[in-house]
Write a protein that holds these residues in place. Sequence first.
Motif, short mmCIF file in Angstrom:
data_model
loop_
_atom_site.label_atom_id
_atom_site.label_comp_id
_atom_site.label_asym_id
_atom_site.label_seq_id
_atom_site.Cartn_x
_atom_site.Cartn_y
_atom_site.Cartn_z
N ASN A 19 0.81 -1.22 0.00
CA ASN A 19 0.00 0.00 0.00
C ASN A 19 0.84 1.27 0.00
N SER A 21 3.75 3.98 -1.44
CA SER A 21 4.36 4.42 -2.69
C SER A 21 5.83 4.01 -2.64
N PHE A 22 6.49 4.04 -3.78
CA PHE A 22 7.91 3.71 -3.82
C PHE A 22 8.69 4.63 -2.89
N GLU A 23 8.36 5.91 -2.93
CA GLU A 23 9.08 6.89 -2.12
C GLU A 23 8.89 6.64 -0.62
N GLU A 24 7.68 6.29 -0.23
CA GLU A 24 7.41 5.99 1.19
C GLU A 24 8.19 4.75 1.63
N CYS A 60 10.68 -2.41 -3.21
CA CYS A 60 11.37 -1.37 -3.98
C CYS A 60 12.03 -1.94 -5.23
N LYS A 63 9.31 -2.54 -7.79
CA LYS A 63 8.85 -1.29 -8.38
C LYS A 63 9.87 -0.74 -9.38
#
Length: 87
Positions: A19, A21-24, A60, A63
């Motif tokens: 759930n 994002s890649f950045e999170e 990661c 993604k």
Amino acid sequence: MSVHHASKPADLVGDDVANLSFEEALSQLEGIVKSLEGGRSTLAQAISEYERGTALRRYCEAKLAEAEAKVQSVVEGGVGLTLRDVE
């Protein structure tokens, strides 16, 4: 001596990762690395952090592979820069 137990069983540690994002996910992973490098956690906390970090790293990597496949499809698309469905 009290032992700190992880709040989640080991098999559920990565359930919520999908759930993010890649950045999170990357930010959380960086925080875990810093925490583990600091060495101030109990053994139980370090194990829990390592398990979560492993789940975040895998997410990661997946993604990034997905993004690379999309970029490759754009490059292969030629001048028109069409993006075919790579999922």
